[in-house]
Design a protein around this motif. Structure first.
Motif, PDB file in Angstrom:
ATOM      1  N   TYR A 107       5.475   1.628 -18.362  1.00 42.39           N
ATOM      2  CA  TYR A 107       6.395   0.899 -17.481  1.00 42.39           C
ATOM      3  C   TYR A 107       6.362   1.433 -16.051  1.00 42.39           C
ATOM      4  O   TYR A 107       6.446   0.658 -15.101  1.00 42.39           O
ATOM      5  CB  TYR A 107       7.822   0.940 -18.025  1.00 42.39           C
ATOM      6  N   GLN A 108       6.237   2.726 -15.883  1.00 41.47           N
ATOM      7  CA  GLN A 108       6.150   3.285 -14.528  1.00 41.47           C
ATOM      8  C   GLN A 108       4.977   2.671 -13.780  1.00 41.47           C
ATOM      9  O   GLN A 108       5.086   2.299 -12.617  1.00 41.47           O
ATOM     10  CB  GLN A 108       6.013   4.811 -14.573  1.00 41.47           C
ATOM     11  N   ARG A 109       3.843   2.572 -14.477  1.00 46.70           N
ATOM     12  CA  ARG A 109       2.649   1.975 -13.874  1.00 46.70           C
ATOM     13  C   ARG A 109       2.846   0.496 -13.594  1.00 46.70           C
ATOM     14  O   ARG A 109       2.567   0.012 -12.494  1.00 46.70           O
ATOM     15  CB  ARG A 109       1.456   2.166 -14.823  1.00 46.70           C
ATOM     16  N   LEU A 111       5.644  -1.435 -13.448  1.00 45.36           N
ATOM     17  CA  LEU A 111       6.707  -1.829 -12.522  1.00 45.36           C
ATOM     18  C   LEU A 111       6.333  -1.594 -11.057  1.00 45.36           C
ATOM     19  O   LEU A 111       6.914  -2.204 -10.166  1.00 45.36           O
ATOM     20  CB  LEU A 111       8.018  -1.124 -12.869  1.00 45.36           C
ATOM     21  N   GLU A 112       5.351  -0.754 -10.818  1.00 45.17           N
ATOM     22  CA  GLU A 112       4.842  -0.559  -9.449  1.00 45.17           C
ATOM     23  C   GLU A 112       4.031  -1.768  -8.973  1.00 45.17           C
ATOM     24  O   GLU A 112       3.846  -1.953  -7.785  1.00 45.17           O
ATOM     25  CB  GLU A 112       3.979   0.703  -9.367  1.00 45.17           C
ATOM     26  N   THR A 113       3.544  -2.585  -9.896  1.00 46.19           N
ATOM     27  CA  THR A 113       2.671  -3.708  -9.526  1.00 46.19           C
ATOM     28  C   THR A 113       3.382  -5.059  -9.496  1.00 46.19           C
ATOM     29  O   THR A 113       2.790  -6.049  -9.082  1.00 46.19           O
ATOM     30  CB  THR A 113       1.487  -3.815 -10.515  1.00 46.19           C
ATOM     31  N   TYR A 116       8.274  -8.278  -6.518  1.00 44.37           N
ATOM     32  CA  TYR A 116       9.728  -8.447  -6.557  1.00 44.37           C
ATOM     33  C   TYR A 116      10.226  -9.448  -5.523  1.00 44.37           C
ATOM     34  O   TYR A 116      11.407  -9.779  -5.513  1.00 44.37           O
ATOM     35  CB  TYR A 116      10.429  -7.095  -6.365  1.00 44.37           C
ATOM     36  N   LEU A 141      14.578   2.576 -14.084  1.00 45.67           N
ATOM     37  CA  LEU A 141      13.471   2.287 -13.162  1.00 45.67           C
ATOM     38  C   LEU A 141      13.593   0.873 -12.597  1.00 45.67           C
ATOM     39  O   LEU A 141      13.413   0.652 -11.397  1.00 45.67           O
ATOM     40  CB  LEU A 141      12.124   2.419 -13.882  1.00 45.67           C
ATOM     41  N   LYS A 145      14.046  -0.926  -8.582  1.00 44.19           N
ATOM     42  CA  LYS A 145      13.095  -1.873  -7.996  1.00 44.19           C
ATOM     43  C   LYS A 145      13.803  -3.152  -7.556  1.00 44.19           C
ATOM     44  O   LYS A 145      13.403  -3.786  -6.576  1.00 44.19           O
ATOM     45  CB  LYS A 145      11.984  -2.215  -8.997  1.00 44.19           C
TER      46      LYS A 145
END
Length: 168
Positions: A107-109, A111-113, A116, A141, A145
């Motif tokens: 998820y860390q990886r 959610l960075e992509t 939004y 997290l 975002k």
């Protein structure tokens, strides 16, 4: 004459952010490294490396791999790193730990992509009920975002949402 039933949720500007949509799709394999240790406990470097060389690493192609040791073996830090060098060309992701840690890293990886911008100045509901085991830490997290872009963020389902954040 009866009144027509109107679905206010469907007609609202409310956007749903469902973390389940981003849940890992790959098969996740738990790999116990004790099988490469002498009697399951002792790492003899030459024997360990020989065992790793004999493994068919292609069986882990496109899978998520969780490395752990089921025994109380005391292992040097490089043992897990070395195994990862064999897995990396095949596995989608390798984690030393447990399922929760694997999913959190995923998820860390991911959610960075995420884009939004589609939530800009809109009320967003961070969907709470899911069929998959989304760790609570992932919601932490996600809210970070969503806050910079959303007008407001609620948690749960449209019928029973808990307000979390409202922009000023």
């Amino acid at each position: 004459m009866e009144k027509e039933i109107v679905n206010k949720v469907a007609n609202s500007k409310l956007e749903v952010f469902d973390l389940e949509d981003y849940f890992p799709k790959e098969e996740i394999v738990i790999l116990d490294i004790s099988k490469w240790l002498f009697e399951g406990f002792i790492l003899k470097e030459k024997e360990f490396r020989d065992n790793l060389n004999k493994e068919d690493w292609s069986t882990y192609k496109d899978k998520g791999v969780i490395l752990f040791c089921s025994t109380d073996a005391i292992l040097p830090a490089w043992a897990y790193i070395l195994i990862t060098t064999y897995l990396q060309p095949f596995a989608k992701q390798v984690v030393h730990g447990n399922s929760q840690e694997y999913i959190l890293l995923h998820y860390q990886r991911v959610l960075e992509t995420v884009d939004y911008s589609i939530y800009k100045d809109k009320p967003v509901i961070l969907k709470g009920c899911s069929k998959k085991a989304v760790p609570q830490s992932v919601y932490t997290l996600a809210i970070q975002k969503l806050m910079p872009v959303a007008k407001s963020v609620l948690f749960g389902e449209a019928c029973s949402a808990v307000p979390l954040y409202k922009s000023k």
